[in-house]
Motif scaffolding. Structure first.
Motif, PDB file in Angstrom:
ATOM      1  N   MET A   1      52.889  34.829  40.528  1.00  0.00           N
ATOM      2  CA  MET A   1      52.939  34.104  39.257  1.00  0.00           C
ATOM      3  C   MET A   1      51.870  34.585  38.264  1.00  0.00           C
ATOM      4  O   MET A   1      52.054  34.465  37.056  1.00  0.00           O
ATOM      5  CB  MET A   1      52.788  32.598  39.485  1.00  0.00           C
ATOM      6  CG  MET A   1      53.979  31.972  40.170  1.00  0.00           C
ATOM      7  SD  MET A   1      55.437  31.716  39.134  1.00  0.00           S
ATOM      8  CE  MET A   1      56.194  33.284  39.017  1.00  0.00           C
ATOM      9  N   MET A   2      50.781  35.140  38.759  1.00  0.00           N
ATOM     10  CA  MET A   2      49.751  35.663  37.861  1.00  0.00           C
ATOM     11  C   MET A   2      50.139  37.019  37.263  1.00  0.00           C
ATOM     12  O   MET A   2      49.596  37.431  36.254  1.00  0.00           O
ATOM     13  CB  MET A   2      48.413  35.797  38.601  1.00  0.00           C
ATOM     14  CG  MET A   2      47.827  34.466  39.040  1.00  0.00           C
ATOM     15  SD  MET A   2      47.351  33.431  37.681  1.00  0.00           S
ATOM     16  CE  MET A   2      45.879  34.242  37.152  1.00  0.00           C
TER      17      MET A   2
ATOM     18  N   SER B   1      55.653  41.269  35.256  1.00  0.00           N
ATOM     19  CA  SER B   1      56.772  41.535  36.173  1.00  0.00           C
ATOM     20  C   SER B   1      57.993  40.674  35.858  1.00  0.00           C
ATOM     21  O   SER B   1      59.111  41.035  36.203  1.00  0.00           O
ATOM     22  CB  SER B   1      56.340  41.305  37.618  1.00  0.00           C
ATOM     23  OG  SER B   1      56.150  39.926  37.866  1.00  0.00           O
ATOM     24  N   TYR B   2      57.799  39.536  35.213  1.00  0.00           N
ATOM     25  CA  TYR B   2      58.939  38.662  34.919  1.00  0.00           C
ATOM     26  C   TYR B   2      59.028  38.251  33.447  1.00  0.00           C
ATOM     27  O   TYR B   2      59.819  37.389  33.088  1.00  0.00           O
ATOM     28  CB  TYR B   2      58.918  37.418  35.821  1.00  0.00           C
ATOM     29  CG  TYR B   2      57.717  36.524  35.680  1.00  0.00           C
ATOM     30  CD1 TYR B   2      57.722  35.460  34.808  1.00  0.00           C
ATOM     31  CD2 TYR B   2      56.581  36.738  36.456  1.00  0.00           C
ATOM     32  CE1 TYR B   2      56.628  34.618  34.692  1.00  0.00           C
ATOM     33  CE2 TYR B   2      55.483  35.904  36.351  1.00  0.00           C
ATOM     34  CZ  TYR B   2      55.510  34.845  35.474  1.00  0.00           C
ATOM     35  OH  TYR B   2      54.428  34.015  35.372  1.00  0.00           O
TER      36      TYR B   2
ATOM     37  N   GLY C   1      73.415  31.902  34.486  1.00  0.00           N
ATOM     38  CA  GLY C   1      74.014  30.714  33.884  1.00  0.00           C
ATOM     39  C   GLY C   1      73.546  30.490  32.463  1.00  0.00           C
ATOM     40  O   GLY C   1      73.405  29.350  32.027  1.00  0.00           O
ATOM     41  N   GLY C   2      73.263  31.555  31.730  1.00  0.00           N
ATOM     42  CA  GLY C   2      72.803  31.456  30.354  1.00  0.00           C
ATOM     43  C   GLY C   2      71.300  31.246  30.225  1.00  0.00           C
ATOM     44  O   GLY C   2      70.760  31.243  29.131  1.00  0.00           O
ATOM     45  N   MET C   3      70.616  31.078  31.370  1.00  0.00           N
ATOM     46  CA  MET C   3      69.163  30.870  31.347  1.00  0.00           C
ATOM     47  C   MET C   3      68.455  32.218  31.448  1.00  0.00           C
ATOM     48  O   MET C   3      68.757  33.010  32.345  1.00  0.00           O
ATOM     49  CB  MET C   3      68.754  29.976  32.520  1.00  0.00           C
ATOM     50  CG  MET C   3      67.289  29.567  32.494  1.00  0.00           C
ATOM     51  SD  MET C   3      66.772  28.574  33.916  1.00  0.00           S
ATOM     52  CE  MET C   3      67.744  27.118  33.749  1.00  0.00           C
ATOM     53  N   PRO C   4      67.508  32.500  30.561  1.00  0.00           N
ATOM     54  CA  PRO C   4      66.783  33.767  30.607  1.00  0.00           C
ATOM     55  C   PRO C   4      66.019  33.940  31.931  1.00  0.00           C
ATOM     56  O   PRO C   4      65.603  32.974  32.563  1.00  0.00           O
ATOM     57  CB  PRO C   4      65.808  33.684  29.437  1.00  0.00           C
ATOM     58  CG  PRO C   4      66.357  32.642  28.535  1.00  0.00           C
ATOM     59  CD  PRO C   4      67.102  31.690  29.410  1.00  0.00           C
ATOM     60  N   PHE C   5      65.861  35.188  32.317  1.00  0.00           N
ATOM     61  CA  PHE C   5      65.180  35.542  33.568  1.00  0.00           C
ATOM     62  C   PHE C   5      63.818  34.877  33.679  1.00  0.00           C
ATOM     63  O   PHE C   5      63.445  34.370  34.738  1.00  0.00           O
ATOM     64  CB  PHE C   5      65.038  37.074  33.647  1.00  0.00           C
ATOM     65  CG  PHE C   5      64.337  37.551  34.881  1.00  0.00           C
ATOM     66  CD1 PHE C   5      64.979  37.559  36.104  1.00  0.00           C
ATOM     67  CD2 PHE C   5      63.022  37.992  34.821  1.00  0.00           C
ATOM     68  CE1 PHE C   5      64.332  38.003  37.248  1.00  0.00           C
ATOM     69  CE2 PHE C   5      62.367  38.432  35.958  1.00  0.00           C
ATOM     70  CZ  PHE C   5      63.029  38.439  37.172  1.00  0.00           C
ATOM     71  N   PHE C   6      63.059  34.870  32.584  1.00  0.00           N
ATOM     72  CA  PHE C   6      61.707  34.308  32.579  1.00  0.00           C
ATOM     73  C   PHE C   6      61.694  32.895  33.147  1.00  0.00           C
ATOM     74  O   PHE C   6      60.820  32.544  33.939  1.00  0.00           O
ATOM     75  CB  PHE C   6      61.168  34.309  31.141  1.00  0.00           C
ATOM     76  CG  PHE C   6      59.775  33.781  31.005  1.00  0.00           C
ATOM     77  CD1 PHE C   6      58.683  34.574  31.311  1.00  0.00           C
ATOM     78  CD2 PHE C   6      59.548  32.481  30.577  1.00  0.00           C
ATOM     79  CE1 PHE C   6      57.391  34.085  31.176  1.00  0.00           C
ATOM     80  CE2 PHE C   6      58.259  31.988  30.441  1.00  0.00           C
ATOM     81  CZ  PHE C   6      57.178  32.798  30.755  1.00  0.00           C
ATOM     82  N   TYR C   7      62.676  32.062  32.779  1.00  0.00           N
ATOM     83  CA  TYR C   7      62.698  30.662  33.210  1.00  0.00           C
ATOM     84  C   TYR C   7      63.232  30.491  34.623  1.00  0.00           C
ATOM     85  O   TYR C   7      62.658  29.771  35.437  1.00  0.00           O
ATOM     86  CB  TYR C   7      63.499  29.816  32.221  1.00  0.00           C
ATOM     87  CG  TYR C   7      62.843  29.747  30.872  1.00  0.00           C
ATOM     88  CD1 TYR C   7      61.610  29.129  30.706  1.00  0.00           C
ATOM     89  CD2 TYR C   7      63.441  30.314  29.759  1.00  0.00           C
ATOM     90  CE1 TYR C   7      60.998  29.076  29.470  1.00  0.00           C
ATOM     91  CE2 TYR C   7      62.833  30.265  28.516  1.00  0.00           C
ATOM     92  CZ  TYR C   7      61.611  29.645  28.384  1.00  0.00           C
ATOM     93  OH  TYR C   7      61.005  29.598  27.160  1.00  0.00           O
ATOM     94  N   TRP C   8      64.378  31.130  34.929  1.00  0.00           N
ATOM     95  CA  TRP C   8      64.926  30.898  36.258  1.00  0.00           C
ATOM     96  C   TRP C   8      64.088  31.548  37.350  1.00  0.00           C
ATOM     97  O   TRP C   8      64.036  31.043  38.471  1.00  0.00           O
ATOM     98  CB  TRP C   8      66.405  31.274  36.355  1.00  0.00           C
ATOM     99  CG  TRP C   8      66.804  32.713  36.296  1.00  0.00           C
ATOM    100  CD1 TRP C   8      67.319  33.370  35.243  1.00  0.00           C
ATOM    101  CD2 TRP C   8      66.767  33.658  37.381  1.00  0.00           C
ATOM    102  NE1 TRP C   8      67.594  34.674  35.578  1.00  0.00           N
ATOM    103  CE2 TRP C   8      67.273  34.876  36.887  1.00  0.00           C
ATOM    104  CE3 TRP C   8      66.369  33.613  38.705  1.00  0.00           C
ATOM    105  CZ2 TRP C   8      67.378  36.020  37.667  1.00  0.00           C
ATOM    106  CZ3 TRP C   8      66.469  34.744  39.495  1.00  0.00           C
ATOM    107  CH2 TRP C   8      66.972  35.933  38.973  1.00  0.00           C
ATOM    108  N   TYR C   9      63.384  32.610  37.023  1.00  0.00           N
ATOM    109  CA  TYR C   9      62.494  33.241  38.001  1.00  0.00           C
ATOM    110  C   TYR C   9      61.337  32.305  38.338  1.00  0.00           C
ATOM    111  O   TYR C   9      60.971  32.153  39.506  1.00  0.00           O
ATOM    112  CB  TYR C   9      61.972  34.566  37.437  1.00  0.00           C
ATOM    113  CG  TYR C   9      61.117  35.363  38.393  1.00  0.00           C
ATOM    114  CD1 TYR C   9      61.704  36.083  39.420  1.00  0.00           C
ATOM    115  CD2 TYR C   9      59.741  35.405  38.262  1.00  0.00           C
ATOM    116  CE1 TYR C   9      60.928  36.824  40.306  1.00  0.00           C
ATOM    117  CE2 TYR C   9      58.957  36.143  39.127  1.00  0.00           C
ATOM    118  CZ  TYR C   9      59.556  36.853  40.149  1.00  0.00           C
ATOM    119  OH  TYR C   9      58.793  37.581  41.010  1.00  0.00           O
ATOM    120  N   GLN C  10      60.769  31.645  37.338  1.00  0.00           N
ATOM    121  CA  GLN C  10      59.687  30.695  37.591  1.00  0.00           C
ATOM    122  C   GLN C  10      60.183  29.493  38.397  1.00  0.00           C
ATOM    123  O   GLN C  10      59.494  29.018  39.302  1.00  0.00           O
ATOM    124  CB  GLN C  10      59.072  30.224  36.278  1.00  0.00           C
ATOM    125  CG  GLN C  10      58.254  31.296  35.604  1.00  0.00           C
ATOM    126  CD  GLN C  10      57.609  30.793  34.335  1.00  0.00           C
ATOM    127  OE1 GLN C  10      57.205  29.644  34.259  1.00  0.00           O
ATOM    128  NE2 GLN C  10      57.523  31.653  33.344  1.00  0.00           N
TER     129      GLN C  10
END
Length: 100
Positions: free
Chosen positions: A20-21, A25-26, A34-43
């Protein structure tokens, strides 16, 4: 001395922190889920994975502590009095019920 289980538990706790630090990488929009950007669903995915890593660390530590207790001589067990030791004197209760 740290056992292998304790080192592994420490690594289990360290992995989510390091991942997460490492924001570059993300820090991107694609691929979307599902329409959610990678940044959010990865977190959000790492919220679940962090719980799994933390639970694994807990179980490793618990198992290691149980193994240490089983291997150590029981210091908590009371020892029996020696046969030649004098018995403690018995003091009779007061006849007035302690009201004097």
């Amino acid at each position: 001395m740290a056992s292998a289980a304790r080192v592994l538990a420490g690594l289990c706790l360290l992995v989510p922190i390091v991942v997460m630090m490492w924001v570059p990488s993300y820090s991107k929009v694609t691929p979307k889920l599902g329409g959610m950007p990678f940044f959010y669903w990865y977190q959000l995915l790492w919220v679940l994975l962090s719980a799994l890593f933390t639970g694994t660390a807990y179980l490793l530590i618990r198992r290691d502590e149980a193994a240490r207790r089983a291997a150590a001589p029981s210091a908590a067990a009371p020892s029996a009095p020696a046969a030649d030791a004098p018995a403690a004197p018995v003091v009779p209760a007061p006849k007035d019920g302690g009201q004097a």
